[in-house]
Design a protein around this motif. Structure first.
Motif, PDB file in Angstrom:
ATOM      1  N   UNK A  67       0.841  -1.191   0.000  1.00  0.00           N
ATOM      2  CA  UNK A  67       0.000   0.000   0.000  1.00  0.00           C
ATOM      3  C   UNK A  67       0.874   1.238   0.000  1.00  0.00           C
ATOM      4  N   UNK A  68       0.760   2.092  -1.016  1.00  0.00           N
ATOM      5  CA  UNK A  68       1.543   3.327  -0.992  1.00  0.00           C
ATOM      6  C   UNK A  68       1.106   4.217   0.156  1.00  0.00           C
ATOM      7  N   UNK A  69       2.076   5.015   0.656  1.00  0.00           N
ATOM      8  CA  UNK A  69       1.772   5.858   1.810  1.00  0.00           C
ATOM      9  C   UNK A  69       0.732   6.908   1.477  1.00  0.00           C
ATOM     10  N   UNK A  70       0.729   7.388   0.221  1.00  0.00           N
ATOM     11  CA  UNK A  70      -0.246   8.386  -0.203  1.00  0.00           C
ATOM     12  C   UNK A  70      -0.998   7.819  -1.392  1.00  0.00           C
ATOM     13  N   UNK A  78      -1.339  16.221  -4.909  1.00  0.00           N
ATOM     14  CA  UNK A  78      -0.006  15.854  -4.433  1.00  0.00           C
ATOM     15  C   UNK A  78       0.821  15.123  -5.475  1.00  0.00           C
ATOM     16  N   UNK A  79       0.454  15.239  -6.752  1.00  0.00           N
ATOM     17  CA  UNK A  79       1.208  14.566  -7.788  1.00  0.00           C
ATOM     18  C   UNK A  79       1.599  15.547  -8.888  1.00  0.00           C
ATOM     19  N   UNK A  80       2.759  15.254  -9.497  1.00  0.00           N
ATOM     20  CA  UNK A  80       3.331  16.112 -10.534  1.00  0.00           C
ATOM     21  C   UNK A  80       3.447  15.287 -11.815  1.00  0.00           C
ATOM     22  N   UNK A  81       3.100  15.892 -12.958  1.00  0.00           N
ATOM     23  CA  UNK A  81       3.048  15.158 -14.213  1.00  0.00           C
ATOM     24  C   UNK A  81       3.897  15.831 -15.285  1.00  0.00           C
ATOM     25  N   UNK A  82       4.612  15.010 -16.048  1.00  0.00           N
ATOM     26  CA  UNK A  82       5.376  15.481 -17.194  1.00  0.00           C
ATOM     27  C   UNK A  82       5.153  14.510 -18.354  1.00  0.00           C
ATOM     28  N   UNK A 136       4.505  10.891 -17.101  1.00  0.00           N
ATOM     29  CA  UNK A 136       5.189  10.383 -15.926  1.00  0.00           C
ATOM     30  C   UNK A 136       4.493  10.975 -14.705  1.00  0.00           C
ATOM     31  N   UNK A 137       4.083  10.126 -13.798  1.00  0.00           N
ATOM     32  CA  UNK A 137       3.492  10.587 -12.542  1.00  0.00           C
ATOM     33  C   UNK A 137       4.512  10.409 -11.423  1.00  0.00           C
ATOM     34  N   UNK A 138       4.703  11.436 -10.628  1.00  0.00           N
ATOM     35  CA  UNK A 138       5.588  11.333  -9.474  1.00  0.00           C
ATOM     36  C   UNK A 138       5.013  12.161  -8.341  1.00  0.00           C
ATOM     37  N   UNK A 139       5.349  11.769  -7.138  1.00  0.00           N
ATOM     38  CA  UNK A 139       4.843  12.460  -5.957  1.00  0.00           C
ATOM     39  C   UNK A 139       5.484  13.837  -5.880  1.00  0.00           C
ATOM     40  N   UNK A 140       4.664  14.840  -5.628  1.00  0.00           N
ATOM     41  CA  UNK A 140       5.146  16.213  -5.635  1.00  0.00           C
ATOM     42  C   UNK A 140       5.683  16.607  -4.259  1.00  0.00           C
ATOM     43  N   UNK A 177       5.907  14.177  -0.177  1.00  0.00           N
ATOM     44  CA  UNK A 177       4.944  13.772   0.825  1.00  0.00           C
ATOM     45  C   UNK A 177       5.562  12.851   1.850  1.00  0.00           C
ATOM     46  N   UNK A 178       5.252  13.040   3.116  1.00  0.00           N
ATOM     47  CA  UNK A 178       5.861  12.277   4.202  1.00  0.00           C
ATOM     48  C   UNK A 178       5.599  10.796   4.031  1.00  0.00           C
ATOM     49  N   UNK A 179       6.676  10.000   4.101  1.00  0.00           N
ATOM     50  CA  UNK A 179       6.544   8.558   4.015  1.00  0.00           C
ATOM     51  C   UNK A 179       6.097   8.069   2.655  1.00  0.00           C
ATOM     52  N   UNK A 180       6.420   8.827   1.601  1.00  0.00           N
ATOM     53  CA  UNK A 180       5.943   8.463   0.282  1.00  0.00           C
ATOM     54  C   UNK A 180       6.589   7.192  -0.231  1.00  0.00           C
ATOM     55  N   UNK A 181       7.845   6.984   0.052  1.00  0.00           N
ATOM     56  CA  UNK A 181       8.545   5.820  -0.464  1.00  0.00           C
ATOM     57  C   UNK A 181       9.431   5.254   0.620  1.00  0.00           C
TER      58      UNK A 181
END
Length: 568
Positions: free
Chosen positions: A34-37, A160-164, A359-363, A437-441
């Protein structure tokens, strides 16, 4: 007790059981998958995991688990394994081997890799920009007609996500088969994805407006070091012959990734903005007088903004607590042998949105310390934030996010004339001053640099206000007057030692950096053998792989990478 499917998980040491029973395999843990966010791809992680466990339960597994429950060996928790620098899916034998290996191995530092299905043939097509639908037309102070468009069929940076944008490339088999790319219009402009909703653009992306309250748009380039310049023209705002009325309002300045897009520039500690009314400077929602009395930014005015940032080498010293003001007096280029290159790690996953691949990545997220700096708690509350902000921001502050960059500043020009320097000692932004984001990975990956943190040119518009930006690709509307600094004339351009460079040049540098980082990631994955599982279908021990079945992001049993669902 129900067990999940363990086909792709490494085996643990067998617990002694009757010979007639099926060998015990390691159960998939909820915390492992389960991902943290939760992202827009997996809004209901708990229910999905529960469903999978019930789906793959067998009577034999139930009997085996019941017979061996008392003899099970207690495994380390996820946090304990992370503290040892181990991947969450390593078996006990892999753990023993990892303990003998160097703590900072290449595999430990590599970006997280997600197992995905091969790309579709359409994934190799060139990236496409948004669909433009005419919204309205307006007239600028010179009488020219400007048509603004509503953009659709593209994703916004939010939740809370960043896209390119990305594109499939067969030369990157060890990574994702995908690499970074950009659609038209090429060059520096205001980003269609990195903007609040209800912001309307021209097709070139250089002109923005809105019919709502304050909305912000950031450029598609960020500055991280050096001296940079850009300018913008107010096309709708406060008329010069008006006695109090307006056609809208604008604010301009610089904003970091953490700055809210649904607020004006200067709203929080992550941005610095200039108001059109009275020409006031704004930071953390505190307007202060800056322009001369009775002077504002009106329609037709061109505002130039110059930012100066120290080198990333000095910046990293500051955020890591190694800065010594007595020694680091000059920010000159070091010996080439002593140059420390940035450690760029980008945890990202390709996703689909309609006809696009992103590409989706946590911001990066706001921190309590900077929120407390903006809204201090009453003295004596004893809160951690109050204690952290008791000392004003400075380069040696105990909290990395409250450290400032010496000799950094933002200067403002109006119609080519220098108006002054409203801000100096800007807040540091390189991680750990910025955090995801705290505890994202795993581990401390929330404090990694993805190569896109920095100060972005930003504009905010309010109820009809409109701004046109110019990043210097074709020259300036009002070139800033020459200044004398340290006895030498400072002219525009990137060839002078102390020259102000147009932000358009930063776009070209950013393309080169993205290309280099993509190649480094591919070589890094190939070096640790990750690419082998593309051919043989094997997962290597110790490999940092997030299995898609538990995250909703695509996996071995998925026919396709997941599609993002987001309101336009």
């Amino acid at each position: 007790m129900a067990l999940a499917d363990t086909t792709n998980c490494p085996q643990r040491e067998t617990t002694p059981i009757p010979s007639s029973s099926i060998p015990q395999k390691r159960a998939l843990l909820e915390e492992d998958h389960s991902p943290a966010i939760s992202s827009p791809l997996n809004p209901d992680v708990a229910s999905k995991s529960t469903t999978q466990k019930v789906q793959f339960q067998t009577p034999e597994e139930t009997v085996t688990n019941t017979m061996t429950r008392e003899k099970r060996t207690k495994k380390d928790s996820l946090k304990k394994r992370e503290s040892k620098g181990l991947a969450p899916f390593e078996s006990s034998r892999s753990t023993q081997a990892a303990n003998k290996a160097p703590k900072e191995s290449l595999a430990d530092m590599a970006p997280l890799r997600y197992k995905l299905a091969p790309p579709k043939p359409t994934d190799f097509d060139l990236a496409r920009g948004p669909i433009f639908t005419s919204h309205h037309e307006t007239t600028d102070p010179s009488g020219n007609q400007i048509e603004f468009f509503e953009t659709s069929d593209h994703v916004y940076n939010k939740k809370s996500f960043h896209y390119t944008h990305c594109i499939a490339d067969p030369t990157f088999p060890s990574m994702f088969y995908y690499r970074r790319t950009d659609p038209e219009p090429y060059g520096a402009h205001m980003s269609f994805e990195d903007a609040a909703s209800h912001v309307y653009f021209t097709k070139s992306g250089t002109h923005v407006t809105t019919d709502k309250g304050f909305r912000m748009s950031r450029a598609n380039v960020a500055v991280r070091e050096g001296k940079w310049y850009w300018e913008c023209k107010v096309t709708r705002g406060i008329p010069k012959d008006s006695s109090g009325g307006s056609n809208g309002h604008v604010r301009i300045g610089f904003a970091r990734r953490e700055a809210s897009l649904d607020a004006p520039v200067g709203f929080d500690a992550y941005s610095y903005g200039l108001r059109d009314a009275s020409g006031q400077k704004v930071h953390m929602s505190r307007p202060k007088d800056f322009f001369p009395t009775d002077e504002s930014i009106c329609e037709g005015d061109v505002i130039g903004l110059e930012i100066n940032l120290p080198s990333e080498r000095l910046h990293r010293k500051i955020v890591s607590g190694q800065y010594n003001p007595a020694v680091d007096v000059e920010d000159s280029a070091p010996n080439p042998r002593d140059i420390e290159y940035p450690n760029i790690i980008r945890d990202r996953i390709p996703i689909r949105f309609k006809a696009h691949i992103y590409f989706e990545k946590i911001d990066y997220q706001t921190t309590k310390e900077l929120e407390e700096l903006m809204n201090p708690s009453p003295v004596g509350t004893g809160s951690a934030g109050a204690n952290a902000t008791a000392t004003p921001p400075n380069p040696l502050h105990p909290v990395p996010g409250l450290r400032t960059l010496p000799r950094s500043y933002i200067k403002v020009y109006k119609n080519g004339k220098l108006m002054g320097t409203p801000w100096t000692d800007l807040l540091a932004f390189l991680p750990p001053a910025s955090k995801m984001g705290s505890g994202t990975t795993q581990g401390n990956r929330d404090a990694l640099d993805d190569g896109e943190v920095g100060y972005y040119p930003a504009v905010s518009v309010f109820r009809g206000g409109a701004v046109e930006v110019n990043f210097g690709e074709d020259g300036w509307w009002f070139p800033p007057e020459s200044l004398t600094e340290e006895g030498s004339d400072v002219e525009m351009g990137g060839t002078e030692e102390n020259g102000r460079r147009p932000v358009a040049e930063r776009y070209n540098e950013q393309i080169v950096e993205d290309t280099v980082y993509d190649i480094i990631d591919e070589v890094g994955f190939w070096a640790i053998g990750v690419g082998k599982d593309r051919i043989g279908g094997k997962v290597l021990a110790g490999e940092k792989v997030m299995i898609g079945g538990g995250t909703g992001r695509g996996g071995d049993n998925d026919e396709e990478i997941k599609e993002l669902v987001q309101d336009d």
